[in-house]
Design a protein around this motif. Structure first.
Motif, PDB file in Angstrom:
ATOM      1  N   SER A 544       0.828  -1.228   0.000  1.00  0.00           N
ATOM      2  CA  SER A 544       0.000   0.000   0.000  1.00  0.00           C
ATOM      3  C   SER A 544       0.847   1.257   0.000  1.00  0.00           C
ATOM      4  O   SER A 544       0.610   2.216   0.744  1.00  0.00           O
ATOM      5  N   THR A 545       1.858   1.295  -0.836  1.00  0.00           N
ATOM      6  CA  THR A 545       2.711   2.465  -0.977  1.00  0.00           C
ATOM      7  C   THR A 545       2.690   2.937  -2.419  1.00  0.00           C
ATOM      8  O   THR A 545       2.494   2.141  -3.347  1.00  0.00           O
ATOM      9  N   GLN A 546       2.899   4.220  -2.583  1.00  0.00           N
ATOM     10  CA  GLN A 546       2.916   4.792  -3.928  1.00  0.00           C
ATOM     11  C   GLN A 546       4.254   4.491  -4.586  1.00  0.00           C
ATOM     12  O   GLN A 546       5.317   4.783  -4.039  1.00  0.00           O
ATOM     13  N   GLU A 547       4.176   3.916  -5.781  1.00  0.00           N
ATOM     14  CA  GLU A 547       5.385   3.568  -6.503  1.00  0.00           C
ATOM     15  C   GLU A 547       5.854   4.689  -7.409  1.00  0.00           C
ATOM     16  O   GLU A 547       7.041   4.995  -7.472  1.00  0.00           O
ATOM     17  N   SER A 548       4.935   5.313  -8.126  1.00  0.00           N
ATOM     18  CA  SER A 548       5.325   6.358  -9.080  1.00  0.00           C
ATOM     19  C   SER A 548       4.104   7.187  -9.424  1.00  0.00           C
ATOM     20  O   SER A 548       2.971   6.870  -9.035  1.00  0.00           O
ATOM     21  N   GLY A 549       4.336   8.251 -10.160  1.00  0.00           N
ATOM     22  CA  GLY A 549       3.270   9.132 -10.610  1.00  0.00           C
ATOM     23  C   GLY A 549       3.607   9.731 -11.957  1.00  0.00           C
ATOM     24  O   GLY A 549       4.778   9.779 -12.367  1.00  0.00           O
ATOM     25  N   LEU A 550       2.589  10.160 -12.648  1.00  0.00           N
ATOM     26  CA  LEU A 550       2.772  10.688 -13.997  1.00  0.00           C
ATOM     27  C   LEU A 550       1.814  11.859 -14.204  1.00  0.00           C
ATOM     28  O   LEU A 550       0.612  11.740 -13.955  1.00  0.00           O
ATOM     29  N   ALA A 551       2.350  12.992 -14.623  1.00  0.00           N
ATOM     30  CA  ALA A 551       1.536  14.164 -14.947  1.00  0.00           C
ATOM     31  C   ALA A 551       1.120  14.077 -16.404  1.00  0.00           C
ATOM     32  O   ALA A 551       1.959  14.156 -17.305  1.00  0.00           O
ATOM     33  N   ALA A 552      -0.185  13.920 -16.634  1.00  0.00           N
ATOM     34  CA  ALA A 552      -0.683  13.680 -17.991  1.00  0.00           C
ATOM     35  C   ALA A 552      -1.587  14.784 -18.489  1.00  0.00           C
ATOM     36  O   ALA A 552      -2.366  14.572 -19.422  1.00  0.00           O
ATOM     37  N   ARG A 553      -1.524  15.961 -17.890  1.00  0.00           N
ATOM     38  CA  ARG A 553      -2.414  17.043 -18.308  1.00  0.00           C
ATOM     39  C   ARG A 553      -2.163  17.452 -19.750  1.00  0.00           C
ATOM     40  O   ARG A 553      -3.095  17.707 -20.515  1.00  0.00           O
ATOM     41  N   ARG A 554      -0.916  17.509 -20.142  1.00  0.00           N
ATOM     42  CA  ARG A 554      -0.589  17.922 -21.517  1.00  0.00           C
ATOM     43  C   ARG A 554      -0.920  16.835 -22.530  1.00  0.00           C
ATOM     44  O   ARG A 554      -1.203  17.117 -23.689  1.00  0.00           O
ATOM     45  N   ASP A 555      -0.860  15.583 -22.101  1.00  0.00           N
ATOM     46  CA  ASP A 555      -1.124  14.483 -23.034  1.00  0.00           C
ATOM     47  C   ASP A 555      -2.591  14.384 -23.385  1.00  0.00           C
ATOM     48  O   ASP A 555      -2.952  14.131 -24.539  1.00  0.00           O
ATOM     49  N   VAL A 556      -3.474  14.556 -22.411  1.00  0.00           N
ATOM     50  CA  VAL A 556      -4.894  14.347 -22.651  1.00  0.00           C
ATOM     51  C   VAL A 556      -5.569  15.571 -23.243  1.00  0.00           C
ATOM     52  O   VAL A 556      -6.599  15.476 -23.918  1.00  0.00           O
ATOM     53  N   PRO A 572      -9.755  24.137 -19.748  1.00  0.00           N
ATOM     54  CA  PRO A 572      -9.702  23.407 -18.475  1.00  0.00           C
ATOM     55  C   PRO A 572     -10.526  22.135 -18.457  1.00  0.00           C
ATOM     56  O   PRO A 572     -10.387  21.332 -17.542  1.00  0.00           O
ATOM     57  N   GLY A 573     -11.414  21.917 -19.409  1.00  0.00           N
ATOM     58  CA  GLY A 573     -12.312  20.773 -19.358  1.00  0.00           C
ATOM     59  C   GLY A 573     -11.717  19.471 -19.828  1.00  0.00           C
ATOM     60  O   GLY A 573     -12.332  18.417 -19.676  1.00  0.00           O
ATOM     61  N   THR A 574     -10.529  19.489 -20.410  1.00  0.00           N
ATOM     62  CA  THR A 574      -9.935  18.265 -20.973  1.00  0.00           C
ATOM     63  C   THR A 574      -8.564  18.003 -20.352  1.00  0.00           C
ATOM     64  O   THR A 574      -7.603  17.697 -21.052  1.00  0.00           O
ATOM     65  N   LYS A 575      -8.480  18.077 -19.042  1.00  0.00           N
ATOM     66  CA  LYS A 575      -7.189  17.951 -18.379  1.00  0.00           C
ATOM     67  C   LYS A 575      -7.049  16.690 -17.542  1.00  0.00           C
ATOM     68  O   LYS A 575      -6.093  16.568 -16.773  1.00  0.00           O
ATOM     69  N   SER A 576      -7.985  15.758 -17.652  1.00  0.00           N
ATOM     70  CA  SER A 576      -7.917  14.558 -16.830  1.00  0.00           C
ATOM     71  C   SER A 576      -8.488  13.378 -17.592  1.00  0.00           C
ATOM     72  O   SER A 576      -9.265  13.533 -18.536  1.00  0.00           O
ATOM     73  N   PHE A 577      -8.100  12.173 -17.143  1.00  0.00           N
ATOM     74  CA  PHE A 577      -8.595  10.927 -17.723  1.00  0.00           C
ATOM     75  C   PHE A 577      -9.791  10.441 -16.909  1.00  0.00           C
ATOM     76  O   PHE A 577      -9.715  10.327 -15.686  1.00  0.00           O
ATOM     77  N   THR A 578     -10.869  10.123 -17.588  1.00  0.00           N
ATOM     78  CA  THR A 578     -12.060   9.605 -16.928  1.00  0.00           C
ATOM     79  C   THR A 578     -12.162   8.094 -17.005  1.00  0.00           C
ATOM     80  O   THR A 578     -12.998   7.505 -16.318  1.00  0.00           O
ATOM     81  N   THR A 579     -11.346   7.441 -17.816  1.00  0.00           N
ATOM     82  CA  THR A 579     -11.359   5.979 -17.923  1.00  0.00           C
ATOM     83  C   THR A 579      -9.947   5.494 -18.228  1.00  0.00           C
ATOM     84  O   THR A 579      -9.252   6.063 -19.092  1.00  0.00           O
ATOM     85  N   ILE A 580      -9.498   4.483 -17.503  1.00  0.00           N
ATOM     86  CA  ILE A 580      -8.177   3.875 -17.707  1.00  0.00           C
ATOM     87  C   ILE A 580      -8.331   2.362 -17.612  1.00  0.00           C
ATOM     88  O   ILE A 580      -9.254   1.851 -16.965  1.00  0.00           O
ATOM     89  N   THR A 581      -7.427   1.633 -18.263  1.00  0.00           N
ATOM     90  CA  THR A 581      -7.450   0.169 -18.231  1.00  0.00           C
ATOM     91  C   THR A 581      -6.057  -0.357 -18.523  1.00  0.00           C
ATOM     92  O   THR A 581      -5.274   0.280 -19.252  1.00  0.00           O
ATOM     93  N   TYR A 582      -5.733  -1.518 -17.946  1.00  0.00           N
ATOM     94  CA  TYR A 582      -4.455  -2.177 -18.188  1.00  0.00           C
ATOM     95  C   TYR A 582      -4.561  -3.052 -19.432  1.00  0.00           C
ATOM     96  O   TYR A 582      -5.646  -3.531 -19.795  1.00  0.00           O
TER      97      TYR A 582
END
Length: 902
Positions: A544-556, A572-582
Motif C-alpha cells: 500500500s505504498t505509492q510507486e510512481s506518478g505521472l503528470a498527464a495534463r498535456r497528453d490528454v 480546463p475541461g480536458t485535463k484529466s482521464f475519466t477511464t483507464i485500463t491495463y
C-alpha cells in the motif's frame, strides 16, 4: 507487447445521414456513418469500415456501374475518390460549395452533381483496366457541362438508360430535362405542375415515360405526346414546336396524411417505393399504380431509400433513430435490421473470449455487438434510465449492468434474458459496478450515497453496506485474485476493503484530488488511479505504498469547444482521464477522457508510447485545436452557434414545439448544438491484440491485425524490387519444364494482390505442397495462414486446404506455439475455417443420408408394387414365394422375363 494498433472497424453506429448505395452485384450496402463509410455484406453477414475519413459528415455517396470507383462528398462539398475494391483513397477534390444531389451515369463515364441551383456534369476519372487508355489522370475531375435554370436548390438527379439525358428535381416545384451533349432538335424542358417541391424524377425503362413525385404525395406521369386540337381549333393553327412536347397524361396521389421524404424507382421491374415522415413506406407497381405493400419502419421519418440492381431488396435508413433496414418484398422478410444507440455510449465490456462487446448508453439500452461480423445481435430494454457501468463474469455466461434507475441487473447471456435484479433499501442512482472473480458477490456505488452496497448473486439479497467514504463513490473494482475490493471516491481517497474477512476492514490511500477512475493490473500487484488534476498515480497493493506518478495534463488535453475563447492547450475541461485500463499482459496502460485523444503509456518507463486521435470530424465539437477568427461574426459569436433550423422554408420545419425551459425539445434525440467528441470507456481484449473505445462516433476498434475488418493485407513497398511485377509472377508459373511455385508465391505475397496470391496458391500441385511449406521463409508464415483461412471460407477445395494446413502445422507448429501471441489472430481465423468446413461436411453428409434413405424407400415401394402386380396376374391369387416374379412374355415360347428394379 506490440503497440502498433491501427483503426480496424467502427461498430455501434450503422447510419447517420445521407443516402445509402448498393454495390452492382447487390450483395453489399454502403452506409455513411459520420465522416466514414461502413460496408455491410448482406450475403456473408459481415461489415467493415473504409479506412479514410472526411473532414465533416458525409452527405452523398456514389458508386460507378462496375463498382470500381466510390465518390463520397461531405457537408462542405469536399469529395474523396476511392478505389473501392482496394479500399484506397486516390484523390481529393472540392466542388466549391455544398452538394445537394449526386448520380453516376449507367455507363459510368459521367456523373452529375447539384451544387446549389446549378447542375454540373463531370467526367468520371479513368481507372487502370477500364475502358479507354486505362491510365490514371493527373487532374481526374474534368467539368463537362455547367447548367443553370433552377430557382432553388436541386434535390435529386437521375439518368436515362442510354446515359444521354438526365433529370434534375428542385425545390422550385419543377423538374428539368437535360441532355449530356448537345442533341439535334432537343431543348432543355421544364416539367412544371406540382404544388410542392419535387422530391424525385425518373425515366421509365424504355425512356418513353417520366415519373415525378412531390412532397405532397402527388405522382405525375409524363409522356412525349402531340397536343390534340381543342373545340373549334384547326390542326393547322397549332404552332410548330407546340404540337409535340412532354405532357402530363396521368395524376395519382398516395393519400397519406404525411409528407413524402424520399422515393426510389426501379425501371426494370417498374416498382416505385415511397417513404413518408411518419415512418411508413409503400411499394407501387407502375404504370397501373397498384399498391403492393404498405409497412411502417419506425415512428420517425425515413431519410433514405435504395433498391438493389435486381429489385428484390429495399434499403431503408432513418437518421433520427439511427436505423438501417434491408427488406425483401417478395418474401416479406428482413435481410438486415440494425440500429444504433439513440445517445452516446457510456460503458462497454468485452466478453472473456473477445467475441462480443456489450455497450450501454444514456438512452437506457444495452446492445450486444459481434466483433467478427460487426453486427448488432440483440438489445436489452429493461433499464429505464442511463446505463452507467457493466461487467462480465469470468465464464462469460452472466452480464451485470448498473443504471441510474436504481437497479443492478444480471443477464443470462445464453438465453438473453434478465434473471436477477438488485436494488437498495432507498432509491439510489448507481454509477459504478464491480463483480468478484467467482461471480458470487456483486457490489455497486452511487453518487447519491457514500456507502457501497453488496448483494449475493445466487439469492439476490443485500449482504452488507460498506461505510467509510465521505464523498460520492466514483469507481469500484475487485482485484483479479478476488481478495480485495477497491473503491475510489470524490473525497480524495482510495479504500482497499477485505470484504471476505470477518473484520471487513479497509485501508485508506490518500491522494491530492478527486478520484475519477481506477484500474488493477492482471497480476493483482499494482493499482493505477486517475484524478481530477490530471495525474496518474501507481500504487503497490502488497504494501500500500505509492510507486510512481505521472503528470498527464498535456497528453490528454486536445480540442476546444465551440464556445471556448481559449485554445485546446488552455481549455480546463480536458485535463484529466475519466477511464483507464491495463493491457492483457499488464505492461501498458490505456487512458482516455473528455478529449479526442487516447493515450497509451508504458508502465515500466512511464512514457507516452502512442497517441490515438479518435476523430477529426469538424461536425463534432472539440476537434479543433485553435480558434478560427474567420468564423467569428460581427456580434462576437461563432458561426456554428447560429440556429439554422428556424430559417427552414417549410412551415412544419419552422414550428418550435419545445416546452419552455426544456433543453432537448419534444424529441429526446434532437440536438440544438453539435455533439462534443469524448471517450467514455476503453477496454483491452483478452487476447491483447485489440482494444475498443466508446466515443461520440461509436465503438472504435483498434487492432494489431492489419487484416481485421479489411480483408486484405497492407501494401508494403519496401519488400519490392524491380523484378517483382505481376507479369514476372505469371511467367514463373508458366515456366517449363519446372515452374517456380515458391518464388511466385513469395513475390505475390510482397505485392499483396489478392488475385495473384490466390492464383499462385491454387497453381501449386498437390504433391509439391510439403516441399513448398518446408522452403517457405517464416516471415511469410503469417500471410500463408491468413491465406489458408480465407480460402477455406470462400473456395470448395477442402482436401487441398487441409493438406496445406496439415503441412504448415507439422513443419512450423513449434514456432507457432512459441509465438502464440504473434499468431493468435491467424490461428483463430484458421480454426474458424476448420469449424466452417466441418459444419459444411456434416450438413452435406446429413443431406446425402436423407437422399439415400429416400432412394432406398423408393426401392422398397417399387418391390411391393411389383409383388402386387404378380399376385393380380396369378389365377389363384397366390404368390409363388420368390421376391421377384417370372412372367411369361407374349411370344408364347415359355421363357420368362425378370421384372424387378432392373
Amino acid at each position: 507487447m506490440k503497440t502498433d494498433f491501427k483503426f480496424s472497424n467502427l461498430l455501434g453506429t450503422v447510419y447517420s445521414r445521407g443516402n445509402v448505395v448498393f454495390t452492382p452485384d447487390g450483395n453489399s450496402l454502403l452506409s455513411p456513418v459520420g465522416n466514414r463509410v461502413s460496408v455491410f455484406n448482406l450475403v456473408k453477414n459481415t461489415s467493415y469500415t473504409l479506412p479514410f475519413a472526411h473532414r465533416k459528415n458525409i452527405t452523398h455517396l456514389g458508386l460507378t456501374g462496375n463498382g470500381q470507383l466510390l465518390l463520397s462528398i461531405d457537408e462542405d462539398g469536399r469529395a474523396i475518390l476511392t478505389l473501392f475494391p482496394r479500399r484506397i483513397s486516390i484523390y481529393h477534390f472540392s466542388f466549391k460549395g455544398p452538394v445537394s444531389a449526386l448520380a453516376f451515369s449507367p455507363n459510368g463515364r459521367y456523373f452529375v452533381v447539384g451544387v446549389g441551383k446549378r447542375v454540373q456534369a463531370w467526367r468520371t476519372p479513368n481507372t487502370p483496366g477500364a475502358d479507354g487508355n486505362g491510365e490514371l489522370e493527373f487532374a481526374p475531375f474534368i467539368l463537362h457541362r455547367d447548367l443553370g435554370g433552377h430557382f432553388d436548390e436541386v434535390r435529386h438527379l437521375s439518368w436515362s438508360g442510354d446515359s444521354r439525358f438526365f433529370i434534375s428535381s428542385s425545390r422550385d416545384l419543377t423538374a428539368r430535362l437535360w441532355s449530356l451533349n448537345p442533341e439535334e432538335g432537343f431543348e432543355p424542358t421544364v416539367l412544371s405542375g406540382h404544388r410542392q417541391q419535387v422530391r424525385a424524377a425518373w425515366f421509365s425503362s424504355n425512356q418513353e415515360l417520366i415519373y415525378t413525385v412531390s412532397e405532397d404525395g402527388a405522382l405525375f406521369r409524363w409522356e412525349f405526346t402531340t397536343r390534340t386540337p381543342r373545340n373549334g381549333e384547326e390542326q393547322d393553327t397549332i404552332e410548330e414546336g407546340d404540337d409535340e412536347r412532354w405532357r402530363i397524361v396521368k395524376k395519382d396521389f398516395f393519400m397519406q396524411n404525411a409528407r413524402l421524404k424520399c422515393a426510389a424507382f426501379h425501371p426494370r421491374t417498374n416498382l416505385l417505393t415511397v417513404c413518408f415522415n411518419n415512418g411508413l413506406f409503400s411499394i407501387y407497381e407502375l404504370p397501373s399504380f397498384s399498391n403492393i405493400h404498405s409497412l411502417s419502419m419506425a415512428s420517425s421519418p425515413i431519410s433514405a431509400v435504395a433498391i438493389n440492381p435486381t429489385g428484390e431488396w429495399l434499403a431503408l435508413a432513418s437518421s433520427k433513430t439511427a436505423q438501417l433496414l434491408v427488406w425483401e418484398h417478395t418474401s416479406e422478410s428482413n435481410i438486415l435490421k440494425q440500429s444504433s444507440h439513440l445517445d452516446n455510449p457510456t460503458t462497454l465490456s468485452y466478453s472473456p473470449d473477445s467475441s462480443r462487446i456489450i455497450t450501454g448508453s444514456d438512452d437506457g439500452l444495452i446492445k450486444i455487438w459481434d466483433t467478427s461480423s460487426g453486427f448488432h445481435i440483440t438489445t436489452f430494454t429493461e433499464h429505464t434510465s442511463s446505463v452507467t457501468a457493466s461487467t462480465y463474469s469470468s465464464r462469460g455466461n452472466i452480464l451485470f449492468t448498473a443504471s441510474l434507475d436504481g437497479s443492478v441487473r444480471a443477464w443470462d447471456m445464453l438465453r438473453y434474458r434478465n434473471f436477477r435484479t438488485f436494488t437498495a433499501p432507498t432509491r439510489l442512482s448507481f454509477s459504478s459496478l464491480a463483480l468478484d472473480p467467482s461471480a458470487e458477490v456483486v457490489c455497486a456505488g452511487s453518487h447519491d450515497s457514500f456507502d457501497i452496497h453488496l448483494w449475493s448473486v445466487q439469492t439476490g439479497a443485500l449482504l452488507d453496506q460498506l461505510s467509510g467514504h465521505e464523498g460520492p463513490i466514483s469507481t469500484l473494482a475487485f482485484t483479479p485474485d478476488g481478495r480485495s475490493l477497491i473503491s475510489g471516491s470524490w473525497d480524495r481517497t482510495i479504500r482497499i476493503w477485505s470484504v471476505f474477512d470477518r473484520s471487513q476492514t479497509s485501508e485508506v490511500l490518500q491522494l491530492t484530488s478527486d478520484i475519477l477512475c481506477i484500474a488493477i493490473s492482471p497480476n493483482s500487484t499494482q493499482l493505477a488511479a486517475s484524478t481530477l488534476d490530471g495525474q496518474l498515480t501507481f500504487w503497490s497493493l502488497q504494501n500500500s505504498t505509492q510507486e510512481s506518478g505521472l503528470a498527464a495534463r498535456r497528453d490528454v488535453s486536445g480540442g476546444r469547444t465551440l464556445t471556448s475563447r481559449r485554445t485546446a492547450a488552455s481549455s480546463p475541461g480536458t485535463k484529466s482521464f475519466t477511464t483507464i485500463t491495463y493491457s492483457a499482459d499488464g505492461s501498458c496502460l490505456l487512458a482516455a477522457g473528455n478529449s479526442k485523444y487516447i493515450c497509451l503509456y508504458s508502465i515500466s518507463t512511464l512514457t507516452l508510447i502512442k497517441k490515438f486521435t479518435v476523430s477529426t470530424n469538424l461536425s463534432l465539437d472539440g476537434t479543433q485545436e485553435f480558434l478560427n477568427s474567420r468564423a467569428i461574426l460581427s456580434n462576437g459569436l461563432p458561426e456554428g452557434m447560429l440556429d439554422s433550423e428556424g430559417e427552414a422554408s417549410d412551415l412544419e420545419d419552422r414550428i418550435d414545439r419545445s416546452l419552455p425551459g426544456a433543453s432537448r425539445g419534444k424529441d429526446a434525440t434532437s440536438r440544438t448544438i453539435k455533439p462534443q467528441v469524448r471517450v467514455t470507456a476503453v477496454q483491452f481484449a483478452s487476447t491483447g491484440r485489440s482494444f475498443c473505445a466508446a466515443s461520440t462516433e461509436g465503438l472504435l476498434i483498434y487492432s494489431l491485425d492489419s487484416a481485421s475488418g479489411a480483408g486484405e493485407e497492407d501494401f508494403d513497398p519496401f519488400d519490392l524490387d524491380i523484378d517483382t511485377t505481376p507479369q514476372n509472377i505469371l511467367a514463373l508459373l508458366a515456366r517449363q519444364p519446372e515452374p517456380e511455385y515458391l518464388r511466385a508465391l513469395i513475390m505475390a505475397f510482397r505485392l499483396s494482390d489478392a488475385g495473384l496470391v490466390q492464383k499462385c496458391y491454387e497453381a501449386v500441385p498437390y504433391t509439391s505442397i510439403p516441399l513448398i511449406v518446408r522452403a517457405l521463409p517464416r516471415v511469410y508464415l503469417s500471410k500463408l495462414l491468413q491465406l489458408i483461412a480465407a480460402q477455406m471460407e470462400n473456395t470448395p477445395h477442402l482436401e487441398f486446404h487441409l493438406r496445406w494446413l496439415t503441412e504448415v502445422i507439422g513443419v512450423h507448429g513449434a514456432c507457432i506455439k512459441e509465438r502464440r501471441a504473434q499468431y493468435a489472430s491467424e490461428i483463430r481465423a484458421v480454426l474458424k475455417g476448420v469449424d466452417g468446413t466441418g459444419r459444411m461436411v456434416r450438413s452435406l453428409s446429413e443431406r446425402n443420408g436423407f437422399e439415400v434413405g429416400y432412394l432406398l424407400s423408393q426401392r422398397e415401394a417399387s418391390k411391393r408394387k411389383q409383388e402386387q402386380v404378380v399376385m393380380q396376374l396369378e389365377p389363384n391369387g397366390e404368390h409363388g414365394g420368390s421376391d421377384e416374379a417370372m412372367l411369361e412374355d407374349g411370344d408364347g415360347d415359355g421363357d420368362g422375363e425378370w421384372q424387378g428394379l432392373d
